[in-house]
Design an enzyme around this catalytic site. Sequence first.
Site, PDB file in Angstrom:
ATOM      1  N   CYS A 143       0.842  -1.199   0.000  1.00  0.00           N
ATOM      2  CA  CYS A 143       0.000   0.000   0.000  1.00  0.00           C
ATOM      3  C   CYS A 143       0.878   1.249   0.000  1.00  0.00           C
ATOM      4  O   CYS A 143       1.379   1.673   1.047  1.00  0.00           O
ATOM      5  CB  CYS A 143      -0.932   0.014   1.207  1.00  0.00           C
ATOM      6  SG  CYS A 143      -2.003   1.483   1.231  1.00  0.00           S
TER       7      CYS A 143
ATOM      8  N   CYS B 179      -0.305   4.140   2.289  1.00  0.00           N
ATOM      9  CA  CYS B 179      -0.009   3.887   3.702  1.00  0.00           C
ATOM     10  C   CYS B 179       1.484   4.056   3.984  1.00  0.00           C
ATOM     11  O   CYS B 179       1.865   4.617   5.018  1.00  0.00           O
ATOM     12  CB  CYS B 179      -0.473   2.488   4.095  1.00  0.00           C
ATOM     13  SG  CYS B 179      -2.263   2.259   3.987  1.00  0.00           S
TER      14      CYS B 179
END
Length: 181
Positions: A131, A134
């Site tokens: 991700c 993130c």
Amino acid sequence: MTIEVLKERIPDFAKDVRLNLSSMASDETLGEQTKYGLLVATAIATRNVEVIAAIEAEAAGKLSPAALGAAKSAAAIMAMNNVYYRFVHLASNKDYATMPARLRMNVIANPGVDKADFELWSLAVSAINGCGMCIDSHEKVLLQAGVSTAAIQTAVRFAAIMQSVAVSIEAGAASLAVAAE
């Protein structure tokens, strides 16, 4: 099971992985709680039961119950957030970025351990789970907290090693199963 036993489970075709695991185990760049929490969180992120068991055994006595719980929480909450925010990041329709996530994630604000440790563990798990949104978010918080880029790189290196250990063990087990047929 410990890291030593785990090393024995790594097939010869993955000798570099075995050597990297040895280097990681002896690395003293990070403090004990930071290192062992990182190992637990990333082991859980691999989803490999042998790796998780070995790393949790290795971390026993090195992490407080609160730190062990926080490391597990980092892996659990990132399993959710990484899927959601990777979708938000990759979807062509940018309306999703303006919508509330409606996901409970109180542990991020109150992990029960040093916030920088929890963020570092979350970043490493996010690297395993792929991700980018993130990763950027956790890196920003870590840099603002004064965590060095070297420590961040070490955490991601550990995540990469942990993932390769899990893959190597699984590939070796699959080869044995095929040979037995």
